[in-house]
Design an enzyme around this catalytic site. Structure first.
Site, PDB file in Angstrom:
ATOM      1  N   GLU A 135       0.799  -1.218   0.000  1.00  0.00           N
ATOM      2  CA  GLU A 135       0.000   0.000   0.000  1.00  0.00           C
ATOM      3  C   GLU A 135       0.840   1.281   0.000  1.00  0.00           C
ATOM      4  O   GLU A 135       0.435   2.289  -0.579  1.00  0.00           O
ATOM      5  CB  GLU A 135      -0.994   0.007   1.157  1.00  0.00           C
ATOM      6  CG  GLU A 135      -0.386  -0.031   2.536  1.00  0.00           C
ATOM      7  CD  GLU A 135      -1.474   0.104   3.615  1.00  0.00           C
ATOM      8  OE1 GLU A 135      -2.199   1.105   3.578  1.00  0.00           O
ATOM      9  OE2 GLU A 135      -1.590  -0.788   4.478  1.00  0.00           O
ATOM     10  N   SER A 186      -7.566   5.570   8.536  1.00  0.00           N
ATOM     11  CA  SER A 186      -8.056   5.111   9.833  1.00  0.00           C
ATOM     12  C   SER A 186      -6.977   5.387  10.865  1.00  0.00           C
ATOM     13  O   SER A 186      -7.209   5.948  11.922  1.00  0.00           O
ATOM     14  CB  SER A 186      -8.364   3.620   9.792  1.00  0.00           C
ATOM     15  OG  SER A 186      -9.168   3.300   8.692  1.00  0.00           O
ATOM     16  N   SER A 189       0.222   6.985   8.671  1.00  0.00           N
ATOM     17  CA  SER A 189       1.601   6.619   8.325  1.00  0.00           C
ATOM     18  C   SER A 189       2.327   7.856   7.850  1.00  0.00           C
ATOM     19  O   SER A 189       1.746   8.680   7.130  1.00  0.00           O
ATOM     20  CB  SER A 189       1.624   5.585   7.192  1.00  0.00           C
ATOM     21  OG  SER A 189       1.522   4.290   7.712  1.00  0.00           O
ATOM     22  N   ARG A 201       9.361   4.643   5.483  1.00  0.00           N
ATOM     23  CA  ARG A 201       8.298   4.932   6.445  1.00  0.00           C
ATOM     24  C   ARG A 201       8.984   5.383   7.724  1.00  0.00           C
ATOM     25  O   ARG A 201       9.763   4.636   8.310  1.00  0.00           O
ATOM     26  CB  ARG A 201       7.438   3.700   6.697  1.00  0.00           C
ATOM     27  CG  ARG A 201       6.261   3.967   7.613  1.00  0.00           C
ATOM     28  CD  ARG A 201       5.376   2.719   7.747  1.00  0.00           C
ATOM     29  NE  ARG A 201       4.155   2.992   8.515  1.00  0.00           N
ATOM     30  CZ  ARG A 201       4.074   3.012   9.839  1.00  0.00           C
ATOM     31  NH1 ARG A 201       5.151   2.760  10.565  1.00  0.00           N
ATOM     32  NH2 ARG A 201       2.935   3.272  10.459  1.00  0.00           N
TER      33      ARG A 201
HETATM   34  P1  ADP Z   1      -8.321   3.614   5.217  1.00  0.00           P
HETATM   35  O1  ADP Z   1      -7.518   3.140   4.049  1.00  0.00           O
HETATM   36  O2  ADP Z   1      -7.715   3.288   6.529  1.00  0.00           O
HETATM   37  O3  ADP Z   1      -9.771   3.226   5.117  1.00  0.00           O
HETATM   38  P2  ADP Z   1      -8.853   6.379   4.283  1.00  0.00           P
HETATM   39  O4  ADP Z   1      -7.761   7.205   3.703  1.00  0.00           O
HETATM   40  O5  ADP Z   1      -9.889   5.880   3.343  1.00  0.00           O
HETATM   41  O6  ADP Z   1      -8.210   5.218   5.161  1.00  0.00           O
HETATM   42  O7  ADP Z   1      -9.530   7.253   5.412  1.00  0.00           O
HETATM   43  C1  ADP Z   1     -10.470   6.765   6.323  1.00  0.00           C
HETATM   44  C2  ADP Z   1     -10.915   7.906   7.215  1.00  0.00           C
HETATM   45  O8  ADP Z   1     -11.512   8.923   6.412  1.00  0.00           O
HETATM   46  C3  ADP Z   1     -11.973   7.551   8.232  1.00  0.00           C
HETATM   47  O9  ADP Z   1     -11.398   7.066   9.426  1.00  0.00           O
HETATM   48  C4  ADP Z   1     -12.681   8.863   8.449  1.00  0.00           C
HETATM   49  O10 ADP Z   1     -11.990   9.662   9.391  1.00  0.00           O
HETATM   50  C5  ADP Z   1     -12.551   9.561   7.103  1.00  0.00           C
HETATM   51  N1  ADP Z   1     -13.733   9.492   6.216  1.00  0.00           N
HETATM   52  C6  ADP Z   1     -13.960  10.364   5.192  1.00  0.00           C
HETATM   53  N2  ADP Z   1     -15.103  10.073   4.562  1.00  0.00           N
HETATM   54  C7  ADP Z   1     -15.637   8.999   5.181  1.00  0.00           C
HETATM   55  C8  ADP Z   1     -16.833   8.229   4.981  1.00  0.00           C
HETATM   56  N3  ADP Z   1     -17.718   8.537   4.020  1.00  0.00           N
HETATM   57  N4  ADP Z   1     -17.036   7.158   5.792  1.00  0.00           N
HETATM   58  C9  ADP Z   1     -16.167   6.847   6.759  1.00  0.00           C
HETATM   59  N5  ADP Z   1     -15.039   7.549   7.007  1.00  0.00           N
HETATM   60  C10 ADP Z   1     -14.755   8.608   6.234  1.00  0.00           C
END
Ligand code: ADP
Length: 362
Positions: A135, A186, A189, A201
């Site tokens: 990733e 979530s 990094s 990293r």
């Molecule tokens: P991951 O790959 O860990 O899922 P993202 O870059 O997609 O990470 O980001 C996830 C974060 O984005 C969530 O923890 C929340 O803070 C935010 N977020 C933005 N839009 C949304 C949505 N529609 N639903 C849930 N979380 C969202």
């Protein structure tokens, strides 16, 4: 993966802890070598994906991010950006099955933890073999690709703390090295990028976008990220946080700390009286500031350690979240005495998925 051009359709998928990001390349040119079956499949998929910007209850196509006239591997077309909650992965798989995507026997490139977690489900449900990519490799690759394509991709924020005067200004990112990438998903990094194919990293923190959403749901009962952000926009965090002036009665002059600086996040909440006066909006805002300031402060320390001045913030935590972007812009500038710059990218959370699609071409 392939010796020649891989068969259509071209997808890149980033299956994260909260959201699945799907990038789809829709060809708009005509290729001689394309088979009839391929054309049929591509038509079917394009039709489905473009028929709407919403899929079911939870899938969304970010139409405003769509990139026309993209050239990938000698083909011209449009890049589409789609997301849905990772919790809906099984719904997505049965939909893909019912739409006949299983018959394509195509290759799907996937990255993010879910590429591992759901690998077996893809094979069983839709007969698809996932090609898994790292990733962070994908993220960096995606950033380089999109940034080179889109002259307005990168921007910074001027007057970040002035409500009606802050503006987003394009930033010339043509000589970017070295730069720091702070990916706020979530979790978080932090990467130091020193050349087109060199990065490491540096560190991470588990206090990220998921923490904001989780704590906010606990404290306010909100159900969605959009709701949490809307609450935070209206709140007053000084009802929740203890400021320097709450402790000193004014500024802490010896070390140049203004009375309005937050001394203790959630510090007022130890008092029963103060708890009664804090609204859901105030709590949401304090949660947002706590998480954002913590990330900003870790990012700044990393930048100092690595001797880097440009810090690029990405990840879906920044979606519809000007409050955090402005705060990061201000904090990076203020606490570095003006030597560091916070930068942002339009395609926020999609770089991993884009980089993953590009891996297919290698
Ligand atoms: P991951 O790959 O860990 O899922 P993202 O870059 O997609 O990470 O980001 C996830 C974060 O984005 C969530 O923890 C929340 O803070 C935010 N977020 C933005 N839009 C949304 C949505 N529609 N639903 C849930 N979380 C969202």
């Amino acid at each position: 993966v392939f010796n020649t051009v891989p068969p259509m359709p071209w997808f890149g998928m980033d299956i994260g802890g909260t959201l699945v990001k799907l990038v789809y390349f829709e060809p708009t040119d005509k290729a001689k070598e394309e088979t009839a079956l391929e054309t049929e499949t591509v038509k079917k998929i394009s039709h489905y994906l473009k028929s709407s910007s919403a899929y079911g209850k939870t899938g969304k196509r970010d139409v405003h991010l769509q990139m026309d006239n993209c050239c990938i591997n000698g083909r011209y077309g449009t890049l589409h950006f789609i997301r849905f909650p990772t919790s809906e992965m099984h719904v997505f798989l049965s939909l893909a099955k019912s739409k006949g995507i299983a018959d394509m026997a195509s290759t799907v490139c996937a990255t993010g933890g879910g590429a591992y977690k759901f690998e077996e489900d893809f094979r069983r449900e839709v007969n698809l073999q996932l090609h898994k990519f790292d990733e962070l490799d994908s993220l960096i690759h995606g950033i380089h690709f999109i940034e080179a394509y889109n002259t307005h991709e990168c921007y910074y924020i001027e007057n970040p703390m002035v409500d009606d005067k802050y503006i987003k200004i394009p930033y010339d990112f043509s000589h970017p090295y070295p730069f720091l990438v702070v990916n706020i998903g979530s979790g978080v990094s932090i990467l130091a990028v020193t050349s087109p194919d060199q990065y490491k990293r540096v560190t991470g923190t588990s206090i990220g976008g998921g923490t904001f959403l989780g704590l906010c749901a606990l404290l306010t009962g909100c159900e969605t990220f959009e709701e949490a952000i809307a609450l935070a926009k209206k709140g007053d965090s000084t009802k929740v946080d203890k400021l320097v002036k709450d402790i000193y009665g004014g500024d802490y002059k010896k070390f140049g700390l203004s009375g309005d600086t937050i001394a203790c996040s959630f510090g007022h909440m130890m008092s029963k009286e103060k708890r009664k006066t804090a609204s859901p909006e105030d709590l949401a805002r304090a949660t947002l500031l706590t998480v954002t300031n913590n990330i900003g402060s870790i990012a700044r320390m990393c930048a100092v350690n690595e001797n880097i001045e440009r810090v690029v913030f990405v990840g879906n935590f920044l979606r519809v979240n000007d409050v955090s972007m402005r705060l990061l812009a201000y904090a990076m500038d203020f606490w570095s005495g003006g030597t560091m710059k916070a930068l942002f990218l339009q395609h926020e959370g999609y770089f991993g998925a884009v980089g993953c699609l590009l891996e297919l071409m290698k």
